[in-house]
Design an enzyme around this catalytic site. Structure first.
Site, mmCIF file in Angstrom:
data_model
loop_
_atom_site.group_PDB
_atom_site.id
_atom_site.type_symbol
_atom_site.label_atom_id
_atom_site.label_comp_id
_atom_site.label_asym_id
_atom_site.label_seq_id
_atom_site.Cartn_x
_atom_site.Cartn_y
_atom_site.Cartn_z
ATOM 1 N N ASN A 1 0.862 -1.200 0.000
ATOM 2 C CA ASN A 1 0.000 0.000 0.000
ATOM 3 C C ASN A 1 0.891 1.241 0.000
ATOM 4 O O ASN A 1 2.098 1.128 0.181
ATOM 5 C CB ASN A 1 -0.939 -0.042 1.218
ATOM 6 C CG ASN A 1 -0.146 -0.094 2.510
ATOM 7 O OD1 ASN A 1 0.579 0.832 2.852
ATOM 8 N ND2 ASN A 1 -0.244 -1.206 3.235
ATOM 9 N N PRO B 1 -3.513 -12.021 9.958
ATOM 10 C CA PRO B 1 -4.111 -11.871 11.299
ATOM 11 C C PRO B 1 -4.104 -10.414 11.754
ATOM 12 O O PRO B 1 -3.239 -9.642 11.330
ATOM 13 C CB PRO B 1 -3.202 -12.718 12.199
ATOM 14 C CG PRO B 1 -2.111 -13.231 11.369
ATOM 15 C CD PRO B 1 -2.306 -12.829 9.946
ATOM 16 N N ASP B 2 -5.049 -10.063 12.591
ATOM 17 C CA ASP B 2 -5.109 -8.690 13.107
ATOM 18 C C ASP B 2 -4.070 -8.548 14.222
ATOM 19 O O ASP B 2 -4.284 -9.001 15.352
ATOM 20 C CB ASP B 2 -6.521 -8.394 13.627
ATOM 21 C CG ASP B 2 -6.704 -6.910 13.890
ATOM 22 O OD1 ASP B 2 -5.732 -6.267 14.342
ATOM 23 O OD2 ASP B 2 -7.786 -6.389 13.635
ATOM 24 N N LYS C 1 -14.568 0.666 14.398
ATOM 25 C CA LYS C 1 -13.256 -0.001 14.450
ATOM 26 C C LYS C 1 -12.665 0.080 15.857
ATOM 27 O O LYS C 1 -12.085 -0.887 16.349
ATOM 28 C CB LYS C 1 -12.307 0.646 13.427
ATOM 29 C CG LYS C 1 -11.034 -0.113 13.245
ATOM 30 C CD LYS C 1 -10.227 0.386 12.062
ATOM 31 C CE LYS C 1 -10.725 -0.185 10.752
ATOM 32 N NZ LYS C 1 -9.955 0.231 9.600
ATOM 33 N N LYS D 1 8.048 -17.412 -10.832
ATOM 34 C CA LYS D 1 7.366 -16.207 -11.304
ATOM 35 C C LYS D 1 6.206 -16.596 -12.228
ATOM 36 O O LYS D 1 6.353 -17.521 -13.050
ATOM 37 C CB LYS D 1 8.371 -15.321 -12.053
ATOM 38 C CG LYS D 1 7.754 -14.021 -12.502
ATOM 39 C CD LYS D 1 8.687 -13.173 -13.314
ATOM 40 C CE LYS D 1 7.864 -12.087 -13.984
ATOM 41 N NZ LYS D 1 8.612 -11.319 -14.944
ATOM 42 N N LYS E 1 -11.364 -3.238 17.788
ATOM 43 C CA LYS E 1 -9.933 -3.458 18.063
ATOM 44 C C LYS E 1 -9.625 -3.505 19.555
ATOM 45 O O LYS E 1 -8.664 -4.143 19.967
ATOM 46 C CB LYS E 1 -9.092 -2.361 17.420
ATOM 47 C CG LYS E 1 -9.244 -2.270 15.895
ATOM 48 C CD LYS E 1 -8.221 -3.099 15.191
ATOM 49 C CE LYS E 1 -8.380 -3.002 13.675
ATOM 50 N NZ LYS E 1 -7.400 -3.807 12.967
ATOM 51 N N PHE F 1 -4.355 3.025 14.713
ATOM 52 C CA PHE F 1 -4.607 3.998 13.651
ATOM 53 C C PHE F 1 -5.661 3.423 12.718
ATOM 54 O O PHE F 1 -5.804 2.199 12.616
ATOM 55 C CB PHE F 1 -3.322 4.295 12.867
ATOM 56 C CG PHE F 1 -2.371 5.183 13.618
ATOM 57 C CD1 PHE F 1 -1.591 4.665 14.644
ATOM 58 C CD2 PHE F 1 -2.254 6.538 13.319
ATOM 59 C CE1 PHE F 1 -0.725 5.481 15.359
ATOM 60 C CE2 PHE F 1 -1.385 7.359 14.013
ATOM 61 C CZ PHE F 1 -0.619 6.822 15.044
ATOM 62 N N ASP G 1 -3.591 -6.461 3.838
ATOM 63 C CA ASP G 1 -4.676 -7.248 4.430
ATOM 64 C C ASP G 1 -4.651 -8.729 4.105
ATOM 65 O O ASP G 1 -5.217 -9.526 4.838
ATOM 66 C CB ASP G 1 -6.021 -6.663 3.988
ATOM 67 C CG ASP G 1 -6.231 -5.296 4.605
ATOM 68 O OD1 ASP G 1 -6.108 -5.202 5.831
ATOM 69 O OD2 ASP G 1 -6.471 -4.329 3.862
HETATM 70 N N1 CTP Z 1 -3.797 -3.627 11.811
HETATM 71 C C1 CTP Z 1 -3.152 -4.731 12.330
HETATM 72 N N2 CTP Z 1 -3.170 -5.909 11.662
HETATM 73 C C2 CTP Z 1 -3.833 -6.033 10.482
HETATM 74 C C3 CTP Z 1 -4.486 -4.900 9.935
HETATM 75 C C4 CTP Z 1 -4.455 -3.708 10.643
HETATM 76 O O1 CTP Z 1 -2.563 -4.635 13.407
HETATM 77 N N3 CTP Z 1 -3.822 -7.192 9.847
HETATM 78 C C5 CTP Z 1 -3.788 -2.376 12.603
HETATM 79 C C6 CTP Z 1 -3.185 -1.166 11.889
HETATM 80 O O2 CTP Z 1 -1.804 -1.057 12.163
HETATM 81 C C7 CTP Z 1 -3.979 -0.022 12.516
HETATM 82 C C8 CTP Z 1 -5.347 -0.619 12.802
HETATM 83 O O3 CTP Z 1 -5.137 -2.042 12.863
HETATM 84 O O4 CTP Z 1 -3.436 0.388 13.757
HETATM 85 C C9 CTP Z 1 -6.398 -0.352 11.737
HETATM 86 O O5 CTP Z 1 -5.880 -0.654 10.439
HETATM 87 P P1 CTP Z 1 -6.811 -0.508 9.142
HETATM 88 O O6 CTP Z 1 -6.030 -0.909 7.946
HETATM 89 O O7 CTP Z 1 -7.473 0.860 9.147
HETATM 90 O O8 CTP Z 1 -7.986 -1.518 9.463
HETATM 91 P P2 CTP Z 1 -8.187 -3.057 9.179
HETATM 92 O O9 CTP Z 1 -8.176 -3.759 10.499
HETATM 93 O O10 CTP Z 1 -7.248 -3.566 8.140
HETATM 94 O O11 CTP Z 1 -9.673 -3.047 8.639
HETATM 95 P P3 CTP Z 1 -10.245 -2.501 7.212
HETATM 96 O O12 CTP Z 1 -9.087 -2.404 6.274
HETATM 97 O O13 CTP Z 1 -11.250 -3.502 6.846
HETATM 98 O O14 CTP Z 1 -10.826 -1.149 7.530
#
Ligand code: CTP
Length: 432
Positions: free
Chosen positions: A217, A316-317, A349, A298, A353, A335, A288
């Site tokens: 990204n 994973p989150d 969110k 490749k 979280k 964030f 994600d």
């Molecule tokens: N984050 C994380 N692990 C992931 C995705 C996100 O720890 N796999 C953390 C980011 O570092 C940030 C927060 O979660 O602090 C929100 O990230 P964001 O990209 O806005 O949200 P997502 O959880 O990816 O949800 P979505 O993209 O569906 O809004």
């Protein structure tokens, strides 16, 4: 967008006799281009290394030397006039001799007496030969400077020195000094994070599509790195876990850095660092999805089109995991980047979280979000529904706001120095 924190500020630049002085003309020029009003003072040794004429041209003001200190034409002594004119002072490079004079209260040169007479916040960037830097007298002088009010000391970094030694002694890079000066203008010299450990994640992660392509990204890492550097300048020990960054390398000075590429590496580094942290700021933009099984070969263009839709799993989150595993008293800032209705999505969110605070910003307007110099958004938490709108400001100013919000949530460290009030910015005054 708010104005540059250095625009319109009166900055006195004191240059003493270290070869790093040759870097100062361009730094002075950068300050002037950012709208600061700059006056320079050179010691006699510095005047042998760098041209007073060049500094006068670049600062658009006379450059002052020892010989200018006393004049029958001057109604006030020059050192007093300069000391009272300055809103911010940059001492770069600060040599062993100028450091010694200052710490011991000697005023036998124009720069030395100006420093004694000056009550403005000062940024002091030492530079000298490695052996000089480690000599007991210099160590003692530098050590006593650490406790001084109004002074933000920045020690030298390691590198190849002009004396051909490899070691400590290089002046902090001009890009870091500009950032630290901006921080001094915004926040002052207070070290309210002294004795605390902050872990910051920053930048994008990258997942391989195949050995030649990746999913990532546009995050530059700027917000997270500025948060880390601002905390370091406020006295914190900062561990920065970062993906590929697009920020000046000098901004990493003084941080304990760990570079990662994938979300799995980021997660592992953060899980390792978590037990040391009083607070965590999760500014990384985590990709994600990732391939369930990495590809060794490749793909051709046609194969890629077919592969894009299959064989992926969600990452994973990491933030949620850190929240679930956190020790008591650890404070966590998340964030969120959104297009459209940022606030509604961010409130949901924050609930999902479970972090204490969540900063949410738009990514679909100019001057905010990925790679921009400024940002705006909402700080949510710590209680449900609590929100503060943070207007558009430089990412460094925002970093200080977020650090203050985090700091408020952390128990006071046992040996924390008392926290004096912030210096009020002096009203703008016309140049003489
Ligand atoms: N984050 C994380 N692990 C992931 C995705 C996100 O720890 N796999 C953390 C980011 O570092 C940030 C927060 O979660 O602090 C929100 O990230 P964001 O990209 O806005 O949200 P997502 O959880 O990816 O949800 P979505 O993209 O569906 O809004």
């Amino acid at each position: 967008m708010s104005p540059d924190p250095l625009a319109g500020r009166r900055v006195l630049v004191g240059i003493s006799g270290s070869i790093a002085a040759v870097k100062l003309p361009l730094l002075v020029s950068a300050l002037v281009q950012r709208g600061a009003s700059v006056r320079c003072v050179l010691t006699a040794s510095a005047a042998r290394l760098v041209s007073a004429e060049a500094l006068a041209c670049l600062s658009r003001q006379p450059c002052h030397l020892d010989a200018d200190q006393w004049s029958p034409q001057a109604a006030r002594p020059l050192h007093v006039e300069l000391a009272e004119w300055a809103e911010l002072v940059l001492l770069a490079p600060l040599s062993a001799t100028s450091l010694g004079r200052w710490v011991h209260g000697l005023g036998d040169t124009l720069l030395a007496s100006t420093l004694l007479a000056c009550e403005a916040p000062m940024l002091a960037a030492a530079a000298m030969n490695t052996a000089m830097w480690s000599s007991p007298g210099v160590r003692a002088n530098w050590q006593s400077l650490q406790g001084w009010q109004r002074v933000l000391p920045i020690g030298p970094s390691q590198g190849l020195l002009a004396c051909d030694r490899l070691g400590d002694g290089r002046m902090a890079e001009p890009e870091l000094l500009l950032l630290a000066l901006e921080s001094l203008a915004l926040w002052g010299w207070r070290r309210d994070w002294q004795g605390l450990n902050l872990v910051v994640s920053a930048g994008p992660t990258r997942e391989a599509l195949d050995p030649a392509r990746c999913l990532t990204n546009p995050s530059s890492g700027r917000m997270g790195v500025l948060l880390a550097q601002a905390a370091r300048l406020r006295g914190a020990r900062v561990e920065l876990v970062h993906g590929p960054l697009q920020v000046p390398a000098a901004w990493l000075d003084g941080l304990i850095c760990r570079a990662v590429t994938t979300a799995a590496e980021l997660e592992q580094a953060l899980v390792e660092a978590q037990p040391r942290a009083d607070a965590i700021a999760m500014a990384a933009a985590v990709a994600d999805h990732r391939r369930a099984r990495p590809l060794q070969q490749k793909l051709s263009k046609q194969e890629l089109a077919q592969e894009l839709g299959r064989g992926w799993e969600p990452v994973p989150d990491i933030l949620k995991g850190l929240v679930d595993r956190r020790p008591p008293d650890q404070v966590i800032l998340g964030f969120a980047a959104h297009s459209g209705d940022v606030l509604t999505q961010a409130l949901a969110k924050w609930g999902r979280k479970g972090c204490d605070l969540l900063f949410a910003n738009p990514i679909d307007e100019p001057g905010a979000g990925f790679a921009a110099a400024s940002n705006r958004g909402w700080l949510l938490g710590p209680s449900p529904g609590e929100r503060h709108e943070l207007e558009s400001q430089s990412k460094l100013a925002l970093a200080h706001r977020l650090l203050s919000a985090l700091r408020q949530r952390i128990r006071p460290p046992a040996d924390a120095p008392p926290c004096p009030p912030a210096p009020a910015p002096a009203p703008a005054a016309a140049d003489p």
